[in-house]
Design an enzyme around this catalytic site. Structure first.
Site, PDB file in Angstrom:
ATOM      1  N   GLY A 224       0.759  -1.276  -0.185  1.00  0.00           N
ATOM      2  CA  GLY A 224       0.217  -0.059  -0.150  1.00  0.00           C
ATOM      3  C   GLY A 224       0.873   1.374  -0.004  1.00  0.00           C
ATOM      4  O   GLY A 224       0.338   2.471   0.397  1.00  0.00           O
ATOM      5  N   LYS A 225       1.973   1.194  -0.301  1.00  0.00           N
ATOM      6  CA  LYS A 225       3.056   2.427  -0.419  1.00  0.00           C
ATOM      7  C   LYS A 225       2.469   3.606  -1.005  1.00  0.00           C
ATOM      8  O   LYS A 225       2.366   4.667  -0.829  1.00  0.00           O
ATOM      9  CB  LYS A 225       4.393   2.051  -1.188  1.00  0.00           C
ATOM     10  CG  LYS A 225       5.007   1.090  -0.254  1.00  0.00           C
ATOM     11  CD  LYS A 225       6.220   0.682  -0.511  1.00  0.00           C
ATOM     12  CE  LYS A 225       6.558  -0.075  -1.889  1.00  0.00           C
ATOM     13  NZ  LYS A 225       5.536  -1.277  -2.046  1.00  0.00           N
ATOM     14  N   SER A 226       2.097   3.083  -2.703  1.00  0.00           N
ATOM     15  CA  SER A 226       1.716   4.214  -3.379  1.00  0.00           C
ATOM     16  C   SER A 226       0.004   4.804  -2.920  1.00  0.00           C
ATOM     17  O   SER A 226       0.139   6.163  -2.889  1.00  0.00           O
ATOM     18  CB  SER A 226       1.194   3.878  -4.840  1.00  0.00           C
ATOM     19  OG  SER A 226       2.368   3.213  -5.237  1.00  0.00           O
TER      20      SER A 226
ATOM     21  N   GLU B 153       8.125   5.856  -6.833  1.00  0.00           N
ATOM     22  CA  GLU B 153       8.866   4.655  -7.521  1.00  0.00           C
ATOM     23  C   GLU B 153       8.843   5.027  -8.977  1.00  0.00           C
ATOM     24  O   GLU B 153       7.660   4.735  -9.321  1.00  0.00           O
ATOM     25  CB  GLU B 153       8.620   3.482  -6.533  1.00  0.00           C
ATOM     26  CG  GLU B 153       9.873   2.405  -6.846  1.00  0.00           C
ATOM     27  CD  GLU B 153       9.240   1.172  -6.246  1.00  0.00           C
ATOM     28  OE1 GLU B 153       8.314   0.676  -6.371  1.00  0.00           O
ATOM     29  OE2 GLU B 153      10.292   0.329  -5.550  1.00  0.00           O
TER      30      GLU B 153
ATOM     31  N   ARG C 193      16.713   5.319  -8.730  1.00  0.00           N
ATOM     32  CA  ARG C 193      16.404   5.687  -7.440  1.00  0.00           C
ATOM     33  C   ARG C 193      17.382   6.716  -6.963  1.00  0.00           C
ATOM     34  O   ARG C 193      17.010   7.702  -6.508  1.00  0.00           O
ATOM     35  CB  ARG C 193      16.560   4.538  -6.460  1.00  0.00           C
ATOM     36  CG  ARG C 193      15.559   3.519  -6.465  1.00  0.00           C
ATOM     37  CD  ARG C 193      15.639   2.539  -5.367  1.00  0.00           C
ATOM     38  NE  ARG C 193      15.120   1.132  -5.747  1.00  0.00           N
ATOM     39  CZ  ARG C 193      13.952   0.642  -5.767  1.00  0.00           C
ATOM     40  NH1 ARG C 193      12.901   1.458  -5.652  1.00  0.00           N
ATOM     41  NH2 ARG C 193      13.760  -0.659  -5.824  1.00  0.00           N
TER      42      ARG C 193
ATOM     43  N   ARG D 166      10.634   3.837  -1.287  1.00  0.00           N
ATOM     44  CA  ARG D 166      11.655   2.954  -1.582  1.00  0.00           C
ATOM     45  C   ARG D 166      12.772   3.713  -1.620  1.00  0.00           C
ATOM     46  O   ARG D 166      12.814   5.062  -1.922  1.00  0.00           O
ATOM     47  CB  ARG D 166      11.650   1.837  -2.599  1.00  0.00           C
ATOM     48  CG  ARG D 166      10.572   0.804  -2.256  1.00  0.00           C
ATOM     49  CD  ARG D 166      10.966  -0.803  -2.343  1.00  0.00           C
ATOM     50  NE  ARG D 166       9.820  -1.417  -2.117  1.00  0.00           N
ATOM     51  CZ  ARG D 166       9.135  -2.144  -3.048  1.00  0.00           C
ATOM     52  NH1 ARG D 166       9.177  -1.473  -4.024  1.00  0.00           N
ATOM     53  NH2 ARG D 166       8.224  -2.938  -2.675  1.00  0.00           N
TER      54      ARG D 166
ATOM     55  N   ARG E  90      -1.324  -6.178 -11.757  1.00  0.00           N
ATOM     56  CA  ARG E  90      -0.217  -5.594 -12.405  1.00  0.00           C
ATOM     57  C   ARG E  90       0.215  -6.729 -13.348  1.00  0.00           C
ATOM     58  O   ARG E  90       0.640  -7.871 -12.877  1.00  0.00           O
ATOM     59  CB  ARG E  90       0.885  -4.980 -11.887  1.00  0.00           C
ATOM     60  CG  ARG E  90       2.057  -4.033 -12.593  1.00  0.00           C
ATOM     61  CD  ARG E  90       2.870  -3.522 -11.716  1.00  0.00           C
ATOM     62  NE  ARG E  90       2.675  -2.405 -10.969  1.00  0.00           N
ATOM     63  CZ  ARG E  90       3.431  -1.920  -9.851  1.00  0.00           C
ATOM     64  NH1 ARG E  90       3.911  -2.943  -9.163  1.00  0.00           N
ATOM     65  NH2 ARG E  90       2.980  -0.757  -9.452  1.00  0.00           N
TER      66      ARG E  90
HETATM   67  N1  ADP Z   1      -4.932  -0.249   3.861  1.00  0.00           N
HETATM   68  C1  ADP Z   1      -5.220  -1.055   2.515  1.00  0.00           C
HETATM   69  N2  ADP Z   1      -6.374  -2.029   2.718  1.00  0.00           N
HETATM   70  C2  ADP Z   1      -6.879  -2.346   1.605  1.00  0.00           C
HETATM   71  N3  ADP Z   1      -6.166  -2.370   0.504  1.00  0.00           N
HETATM   72  C3  ADP Z   1      -5.276  -1.665   0.183  1.00  0.00           C
HETATM   73  C4  ADP Z   1      -4.770  -0.834   1.317  1.00  0.00           C
HETATM   74  N4  ADP Z   1      -3.504   0.057   0.903  1.00  0.00           N
HETATM   75  C5  ADP Z   1      -3.675  -0.305  -0.641  1.00  0.00           C
HETATM   76  N5  ADP Z   1      -4.614  -1.082  -1.028  1.00  0.00           N
HETATM   77  C6  ADP Z   1      -4.912  -1.765  -2.215  1.00  0.00           C
HETATM   78  O1  ADP Z   1      -3.904  -2.554  -2.479  1.00  0.00           O
HETATM   79  C7  ADP Z   1      -3.448  -2.328  -3.802  1.00  0.00           C
HETATM   80  C8  ADP Z   1      -1.698  -2.215  -3.889  1.00  0.00           C
HETATM   81  O2  ADP Z   1      -1.448  -0.923  -3.254  1.00  0.00           O
HETATM   82  P1  ADP Z   1      -0.499   0.024  -3.767  1.00  0.00           P
HETATM   83  O3  ADP Z   1      -0.607   1.179  -2.999  1.00  0.00           O
HETATM   84  O4  ADP Z   1      -0.378   0.169  -5.096  1.00  0.00           O
HETATM   85  O5  ADP Z   1       0.715  -0.685  -3.254  1.00  0.00           O
HETATM   86  P2  ADP Z   1       2.414  -0.820  -3.107  1.00  0.00           P
HETATM   87  O6  ADP Z   1       2.709   0.828  -3.769  1.00  0.00           O
HETATM   88  O7  ADP Z   1       3.017  -0.683  -2.048  1.00  0.00           O
HETATM   89  O8  ADP Z   1       2.708  -1.745  -4.301  1.00  0.00           O
HETATM   90  C9  ADP Z   1      -4.225  -1.395  -4.582  1.00  0.00           C
HETATM   91  O9  ADP Z   1      -5.289  -1.962  -5.222  1.00  0.00           O
HETATM   92  C10 ADP Z   1      -4.823  -0.627  -3.287  1.00  0.00           C
HETATM   93  O10 ADP Z   1      -5.825  -0.048  -3.537  1.00  0.00           O
HETATM   94  N1  LIG Z   2      13.893  -7.423  -8.405  1.00  0.00           N
HETATM   95  C1  LIG Z   2      13.463  -5.771  -7.780  1.00  0.00           C
HETATM   96  N2  LIG Z   2      12.228  -5.816  -7.868  1.00  0.00           N
HETATM   97  C2  LIG Z   2      11.888  -4.566  -7.548  1.00  0.00           C
HETATM   98  C3  LIG Z   2      12.723  -3.773  -7.139  1.00  0.00           C
HETATM   99  N3  LIG Z   2      11.857  -2.633  -6.511  1.00  0.00           N
HETATM  100  C4  LIG Z   2      10.610  -2.822  -6.819  1.00  0.00           C
HETATM  101  N4  LIG Z   2      10.701  -4.019  -7.513  1.00  0.00           N
HETATM  102  C5  LIG Z   2       9.399  -4.625  -8.125  1.00  0.00           C
HETATM  103  C6  LIG Z   2       8.288  -5.171  -7.024  1.00  0.00           C
HETATM  104  C7  LIG Z   2       7.104  -4.820  -7.878  1.00  0.00           C
HETATM  105  O1  LIG Z   2       6.892  -5.909  -9.012  1.00  0.00           O
HETATM  106  C8  LIG Z   2       7.502  -3.789  -8.678  1.00  0.00           C
HETATM  107  C9  LIG Z   2       7.167  -2.251  -8.091  1.00  0.00           C
HETATM  108  O2  LIG Z   2       7.065  -2.427  -6.612  1.00  0.00           O
HETATM  109  P1  LIG Z   2       5.746  -1.799  -5.753  1.00  0.00           P
HETATM  110  O3  LIG Z   2       6.042  -2.541  -4.503  1.00  0.00           O
HETATM  111  O4  LIG Z   2       5.907  -0.386  -5.715  1.00  0.00           O
HETATM  112  O5  LIG Z   2       4.453  -2.364  -6.256  1.00  0.00           O
HETATM  113  O6  LIG Z   2       8.746  -3.578  -8.859  1.00  0.00           O
HETATM  114  C10 LIG Z   2      13.994  -4.023  -6.851  1.00  0.00           C
HETATM  115  O7  LIG Z   2      15.037  -3.041  -6.395  1.00  0.00           O
HETATM  116  N5  LIG Z   2      14.337  -5.274  -7.205  1.00  0.00           N
END
Ligand code: ADP
Ligand SMILES: Nc1nc2c(ncn2[C@H]2C[C@H](O)[C@@H](COP(=O)(O)O)O2)c(=O)[nH]1
Length: 256
Positions: free
Chosen positions: A19-21, A39, A85, A109, A175
């Protein structure tokens, strides 16, 4: 922050799809004066694939290549992800108003999770050869030592949820490159985050970052549709940033 010109620099860390984004958007809505850096995933999905000065041969989806053939592409991926990054970190943020920089910068990140979560995990899983891991660590350490304070972070925000929760969110997000990710991979990454940021058993080679404070935020429950939960999380972040500012930038007393 304010007139003194120094920003508090934080990284937002956590597992894939934790849920970072989503959290970053919430930070943006709550603290509009902060500078948030997402990111660069889109760059990894569309890497200019070269050609000649006259004609480009198109682009490559390095994220997909890394997932499909990890032993072939992991080293290439880690060089590119770390470089992207670093560029994002060194890029000067736009000024809010002349002479008033952003008080806080938050990076989704960091060059540290690149090494101490992902590259380390790929090495331990056998996708990075010992030689590749040694070369990665050599240039990573050299570059960061050369950059000194420019590559330092003051603290970490660690979004923590069970790997099963992350898998559910990952499936919901769907994704295309991540279709093959299994629970085991998210468990490995969870373990790397825990050892690095909570248990502190990962060997970290940069003193500032090794001792940087970590705010652990439990996001296993849904905060996306819960205004009260969002308020609690934002208050935790604000208190953390305020305390950290007083501790690390005492000559810049402006409030957040
Ligand atoms: N606290 C939460 N509870 C339920 N769903 C969430 C929560 N945070 C994020 N999501 C959902 O989970 C999915 C991944 O979130 P996202 O923010 O893209 O994660 P990340 O950036 O860490 O990869 C999205 O569909 C988002 O809407
Ligand atoms: N092998 C690596 N994969 C990475 C790195 N940073 C991110 N990621 C991948 C993980 C997800 O598939 C995607 C984006 O990450 P989110 O968590 O933001 O959805 O990229 C890395 O350093 N190495």
């Amino acid at each position: 922050m304010g007139r003194c010109g120094a920003a508090l620099c934080l990284a937002l860390e956590g597992n894939i799809a934790v849920g970072k984004s989503t959290f970053l958007k919430l930070l943006g809505a709550t603290f509009p004066e902060w500078h948030l850096v997402t990111e660069p995933v889109a760059q990894w999905q569309k890497v200019p694939a070269g050609g000649t000065a006259e004609a480009s041969v198109g682009s490559a989806n390095l994220l997909q290549m890394m997932y499909q053939e990890p032993a072939r592409w992991s080293y290439t991926f880690q060089t590119f992800s770390c470089l992207s990054r670093l560029k994002a970190m060194l890029e000067l943020p736009p000024e809010r108003f002349p002479g008033t920089p952003h008080p806080v910068r938050v990076f989704e990140r960091s060059i540290y999770s690149d090494r101490y979560v992902f590259a380390k995990n790929l090495f331990e899983a056998g996708h990075l050869q010992p030689l590749e891991w040694a070369i990665y660590q050599d240039w990573h350490g050299f570059l960061l030592r050369q950059l000194g304070p420019r590559a330092a972070l003051h603290g970490f925000l660690y979004l923590r949820a069970m790997p099963r929760t992350c898998l559910e969110r990952l499936r919901r997000r769907a994704r295309s490159e991540e279709g093959g990710i299994q629970l085991g991979y998210l468990q490995q990454l969870h373990g790397q985050h825990e050892r690095w940021l909570v248990e502190k058993t990962t060997e970290v080679h940069f003193a500032d970052v090794k001792h940087a404070p970590v705010l652990v935020l439990d996001v296993d429950k849904d905060f996306e549709h819960d205004a009260a939960a969002q308020g609690v999380l934002m208050a935790q972040v604000e208190a953390f940033a305020t305390a950290l500012r007083a501790q690390t930038l005492p000559s810049c007393p402006n409030p957040l």
